[in-house]
Design a protein around this motif. Structure first.
Motif, PDB file in Angstrom:
ATOM      1  N   PHE A  39       0.818  -1.216   0.000  1.00  0.00           N
ATOM      2  CA  PHE A  39       0.000   0.000   0.000  1.00  0.00           C
ATOM      3  C   PHE A  39       0.851   1.264   0.000  1.00  0.00           C
ATOM      4  CE2 PHE A  39      -2.447  -3.329   2.168  1.00  0.00           C
ATOM      5  CZ  PHE A  39      -3.498  -3.418   1.280  1.00  0.00           C
ATOM      6  N   ALA A  40       2.182   1.116  -0.142  1.00  0.00           N
ATOM      7  CA  ALA A  40       3.069   2.268  -0.035  1.00  0.00           C
ATOM      8  C   ALA A  40       2.913   3.235  -1.196  1.00  0.00           C
ATOM      9  CB  ALA A  40       4.524   1.814   0.083  1.00  0.00           C
ATOM     10  N   GLY A  41       2.688   2.725  -2.425  1.00  0.00           N
ATOM     11  CA  GLY A  41       2.566   3.601  -3.583  1.00  0.00           C
ATOM     12  C   GLY A  41       1.404   4.560  -3.438  1.00  0.00           C
ATOM     13  N   ASP A  42       0.260   4.051  -3.106  1.00  0.00           N
ATOM     14  CA  ASP A  42      -0.933   4.862  -2.887  1.00  0.00           C
ATOM     15  C   ASP A  42      -1.747   4.153  -1.807  1.00  0.00           C
ATOM     16  OD1 ASP A  42      -3.064   6.565  -2.907  1.00  0.00           O
ATOM     17  OD2 ASP A  42      -3.715   6.091  -4.939  1.00  0.00           O
ATOM     18  N   PRO A  43      -1.667   4.632  -0.579  1.00  0.00           N
ATOM     19  CA  PRO A  43      -2.345   3.944   0.510  1.00  0.00           C
ATOM     20  C   PRO A  43      -3.854   4.198   0.557  1.00  0.00           C
ATOM     21  CG  PRO A  43      -1.256   5.881   1.356  1.00  0.00           C
ATOM     22  CD  PRO A  43      -0.907   5.768  -0.110  1.00  0.00           C
ATOM     23  N   ARG A  44      -4.428   4.740  -0.523  1.00  0.00           N
ATOM     24  CA  ARG A  44      -5.863   5.003  -0.548  1.00  0.00           C
ATOM     25  C   ARG A  44      -6.587   3.867  -1.261  1.00  0.00           C
ATOM     26  NH1 ARG A  44      -6.562  10.075  -3.569  1.00  0.00           N
ATOM     27  NH2 ARG A  44      -4.701   9.310  -4.590  1.00  0.00           N
ATOM     28  N   ILE A  45      -7.773   3.554  -0.771  1.00  0.00           N
ATOM     29  CA  ILE A  45      -8.601   2.514  -1.374  1.00  0.00           C
ATOM     30  C   ILE A  45     -10.013   3.043  -1.578  1.00  0.00           C
ATOM     31  CG2 ILE A  45      -7.266   0.606  -0.375  1.00  0.00           C
ATOM     32  CD1 ILE A  45      -9.680   0.366   1.665  1.00  0.00           C
ATOM     33  N   PRO A  46     -10.767   2.425  -2.489  1.00  0.00           N
ATOM     34  CA  PRO A  46     -12.165   2.811  -2.660  1.00  0.00           C
ATOM     35  C   PRO A  46     -12.989   2.412  -1.437  1.00  0.00           C
ATOM     36  CG  PRO A  46     -11.351   1.639  -4.590  1.00  0.00           C
ATOM     37  CD  PRO A  46     -10.324   1.485  -3.517  1.00  0.00           C
ATOM     38  N   CYS A  47     -13.874   3.318  -1.016  1.00  0.00           N
ATOM     39  CA  CYS A  47     -14.744   3.042   0.120  1.00  0.00           C
ATOM     40  C   CYS A  47     -16.016   3.866  -0.025  1.00  0.00           C
ATOM     41  CB  CYS A  47     -14.051   3.361   1.439  1.00  0.00           C
ATOM     42  SG  CYS A  47     -13.648   5.102   1.662  1.00  0.00           S
ATOM     43  N   LEU A  54     -18.652   4.173  -4.495  1.00  0.00           N
ATOM     44  CA  LEU A  54     -17.290   4.020  -3.982  1.00  0.00           C
ATOM     45  C   LEU A  54     -16.406   5.141  -4.509  1.00  0.00           C
ATOM     46  CD1 LEU A  54     -16.886   0.181  -4.521  1.00  0.00           C
ATOM     47  CD2 LEU A  54     -16.925   1.334  -2.327  1.00  0.00           C
ATOM     48  N   GLU A  55     -15.612   5.707  -3.623  1.00  0.00           N
ATOM     49  CA  GLU A  55     -14.631   6.742  -3.986  1.00  0.00           C
ATOM     50  C   GLU A  55     -13.301   6.361  -3.353  1.00  0.00           C
ATOM     51  OE1 GLU A  55     -15.717  10.960  -3.777  1.00  0.00           O
ATOM     52  OE2 GLU A  55     -17.580  10.240  -2.876  1.00  0.00           O
ATOM     53  N   THR A  56     -12.203   6.660  -4.017  1.00  0.00           N
ATOM     54  CA  THR A  56     -10.878   6.320  -3.503  1.00  0.00           C
ATOM     55  C   THR A  56     -10.418   7.408  -2.533  1.00  0.00           C
ATOM     56  OG1 THR A  56     -10.443   5.211  -5.589  1.00  0.00           O
ATOM     57  CG2 THR A  56      -8.553   5.604  -4.184  1.00  0.00           C
ATOM     58  N   VAL A  57     -11.000   7.386  -1.330  1.00  0.00           N
ATOM     59  CA  VAL A  57     -10.710   8.422  -0.338  1.00  0.00           C
ATOM     60  C   VAL A  57     -10.287   7.868   1.025  1.00  0.00           C
ATOM     61  CG1 VAL A  57     -12.180  10.168  -1.434  1.00  0.00           C
ATOM     62  CG2 VAL A  57     -13.152   8.614   0.285  1.00  0.00           C
ATOM     63  N   CYS A  58     -10.438   6.578   1.233  1.00  0.00           N
ATOM     64  CA  CYS A  58     -10.027   5.997   2.516  1.00  0.00           C
ATOM     65  C   CYS A  58      -8.545   5.625   2.455  1.00  0.00           C
ATOM     66  CB  CYS A  58     -10.851   4.745   2.830  1.00  0.00           C
ATOM     67  SG  CYS A  58     -12.554   5.105   3.303  1.00  0.00           S
ATOM     68  N   GLY A 108     -11.215  -8.108 -11.170  1.00  0.00           N
ATOM     69  CA  GLY A 108      -9.853  -7.611 -11.062  1.00  0.00           C
ATOM     70  C   GLY A 108      -9.107  -8.070  -9.821  1.00  0.00           C
ATOM     71  N   ASN A 109      -9.349  -9.287  -9.348  1.00  0.00           N
ATOM     72  CA  ASN A 109      -8.666  -9.795  -8.149  1.00  0.00           C
ATOM     73  C   ASN A 109      -8.781  -8.842  -6.966  1.00  0.00           C
ATOM     74  OD1 ASN A 109      -7.946 -12.122  -9.457  1.00  0.00           O
ATOM     75  ND2 ASN A 109      -5.865 -11.469  -9.900  1.00  0.00           N
ATOM     76  N   ARG A 110      -9.992  -8.439  -6.700  1.00  0.00           N
ATOM     77  CA  ARG A 110     -10.288  -7.576  -5.556  1.00  0.00           C
ATOM     78  C   ARG A 110     -11.386  -8.228  -4.728  1.00  0.00           C
ATOM     79  NH1 ARG A 110      -8.376  -2.685  -5.240  1.00  0.00           N
ATOM     80  NH2 ARG A 110      -7.396  -1.626  -6.940  1.00  0.00           N
ATOM     81  N   ILE A 111     -11.449  -7.803  -3.488  1.00  0.00           N
ATOM     82  CA  ILE A 111     -12.567  -8.222  -2.638  1.00  0.00           C
ATOM     83  C   ILE A 111     -13.301  -6.976  -2.183  1.00  0.00           C
ATOM     84  CG2 ILE A 111     -11.579 -10.404  -1.838  1.00  0.00           C
ATOM     85  CD1 ILE A 111     -10.714  -8.987   0.748  1.00  0.00           C
ATOM     86  N   GLU A 112     -14.591  -7.129  -1.975  1.00  0.00           N
ATOM     87  CA  GLU A 112     -15.369  -6.050  -1.381  1.00  0.00           C
ATOM     88  C   GLU A 112     -15.731  -6.499   0.019  1.00  0.00           C
ATOM     89  OE1 GLU A 112     -18.012  -3.512  -3.629  1.00  0.00           O
ATOM     90  OE2 GLU A 112     -19.551  -3.897  -2.109  1.00  0.00           O
ATOM     91  N   VAL A 113     -15.386  -5.682   0.981  1.00  0.00           N
ATOM     92  CA  VAL A 113     -15.633  -5.976   2.391  1.00  0.00           C
ATOM     93  C   VAL A 113     -16.706  -5.017   2.878  1.00  0.00           C
ATOM     94  CG1 VAL A 113     -14.604  -6.127   4.688  1.00  0.00           C
ATOM     95  CG2 VAL A 113     -13.214  -6.652   2.666  1.00  0.00           C
ATOM     96  N   SER A 114     -17.761  -5.570   3.494  1.00  0.00           N
ATOM     97  CA  SER A 114     -18.834  -4.759   4.070  1.00  0.00           C
ATOM     98  C   SER A 114     -18.869  -4.989   5.569  1.00  0.00           C
ATOM     99  CB  SER A 114     -20.188  -5.161   3.483  1.00  0.00           C
ATOM    100  OG  SER A 114     -20.192  -4.971   2.100  1.00  0.00           O
ATOM    101  N   ILE A 115     -18.868  -3.892   6.314  1.00  0.00           N
ATOM    102  CA  ILE A 115     -19.026  -3.941   7.769  1.00  0.00           C
ATOM    103  C   ILE A 115     -20.006  -2.834   8.124  1.00  0.00           C
ATOM    104  CG2 ILE A 115     -17.931  -3.799  10.031  1.00  0.00           C
ATOM    105  CD1 ILE A 115     -15.308  -4.489   8.777  1.00  0.00           C
ATOM    106  N   ASP A 117     -22.566  -0.224   7.659  1.00  0.00           N
ATOM    107  CA  ASP A 117     -22.960   0.474   6.434  1.00  0.00           C
ATOM    108  C   ASP A 117     -21.757   0.853   5.568  1.00  0.00           C
ATOM    109  OD1 ASP A 117     -21.858   2.547   7.909  1.00  0.00           O
ATOM    110  OD2 ASP A 117     -23.362   4.012   7.286  1.00  0.00           O
ATOM    111  N   ALA A 118     -20.550   0.406   5.930  1.00  0.00           N
ATOM    112  CA  ALA A 118     -19.339   0.754   5.183  1.00  0.00           C
ATOM    113  C   ALA A 118     -18.932  -0.373   4.239  1.00  0.00           C
ATOM    114  CB  ALA A 118     -18.202   1.055   6.150  1.00  0.00           C
ATOM    115  N   ARG A 119     -18.406   0.034   3.073  1.00  0.00           N
ATOM    116  CA  ARG A 119     -17.893  -0.918   2.077  1.00  0.00           C
ATOM    117  C   ARG A 119     -16.496  -0.501   1.658  1.00  0.00           C
ATOM    118  NH1 ARG A 119     -20.815  -0.050  -2.584  1.00  0.00           N
ATOM    119  NH2 ARG A 119     -21.657   1.842  -1.668  1.00  0.00           N
ATOM    120  N   TYR A 120     -15.643  -1.505   1.425  1.00  0.00           N
ATOM    121  CA  TYR A 120     -14.250  -1.256   1.036  1.00  0.00           C
ATOM    122  C   TYR A 120     -13.871  -2.206  -0.090  1.00  0.00           C
ATOM    123  CZ  TYR A 120     -14.487   0.571   5.769  1.00  0.00           C
ATOM    124  OH  TYR A 120     -14.885   1.235   6.892  1.00  0.00           O
ATOM    125  N   ARG A 121     -13.054  -1.741  -1.023  1.00  0.00           N
ATOM    126  CA  ARG A 121     -12.488  -2.591  -2.071  1.00  0.00           C
ATOM    127  C   ARG A 121     -10.999  -2.735  -1.789  1.00  0.00           C
ATOM    128  NH1 ARG A 121     -15.567  -2.442  -7.226  1.00  0.00           N
ATOM    129  NH2 ARG A 121     -17.593  -3.152  -6.467  1.00  0.00           N
TER     130      ARG A 121
END
Length: 133
Positions: A39-47, A54-58, A108-115, A117-121
């Motif tokens: 995650f060093a290159g860009d530690p932001r993920i879609p959430c 989803l926006e890449t802000v987390c 694209g070899n990603r997972i979506e995690v829901s906890i 009301d929050a979602r993360y890719r």
């Protein structure tokens, strides 16, 4: 004179130690550093929260926990979730709190995690199932 001889004798075993093998603490620090590079290159993920897109802000941070790597995902408003990375095929589970993490595979070899009301890719390593012979 005797004090100088004592100091010389005491320092001799320390000088003989040298660099040698790294301690378990040094090894663990090296492993954490390798994992953090993901995650060093860009530690932001879609959430997103709720029905929002989803926006890449987390941001995401990775640390070594007692039972495995811990991901801390932070929302722009300061809220955060902690996830434990598993080795049993589930991907991640909630590291704390009462809410269960639901994990699904997406393109694209990603997972979506829901906890809650929050979602993360998150990026994921997808292992293919082996067929019995």
């Amino acid at each position: 004179m005797n004090c100088l001889l004592c100091l010389a004798l005491l320092s001799f075993p320390l000088a003989a130690c040298g660099p040698g093998k790294p301690s378990s603490t040094q090894v663990a620090a090296g492993q954490t550093a390798k994992q953090a590079k993901k995650f060093a290159g860009d530690p932001r993920i879609p959430c997103a929260r709720g029905a929002a897109a989803l926006e890449t802000v987390c941001t995401i941070e990775q640390a070594k926990g007692e039972t495995g790597p811990i991901l801390t995902i932070r929302h722009p408003d300061g809220a955060f979730r902690r996830l434990l990375v598993t080795n049993d095929g589930r991907g991640v589970v909630a590291a704390d709190g009462a809410e269960v993490a639901k994990v699904g595979l997406v393109e694209g070899n990603r997972i979506e995690v829901s906890i809650g009301d929050a979602r993360y890719r998150l990026p994921a390593t997808v292992r293919s199932a082996t067929k019995p012979s």
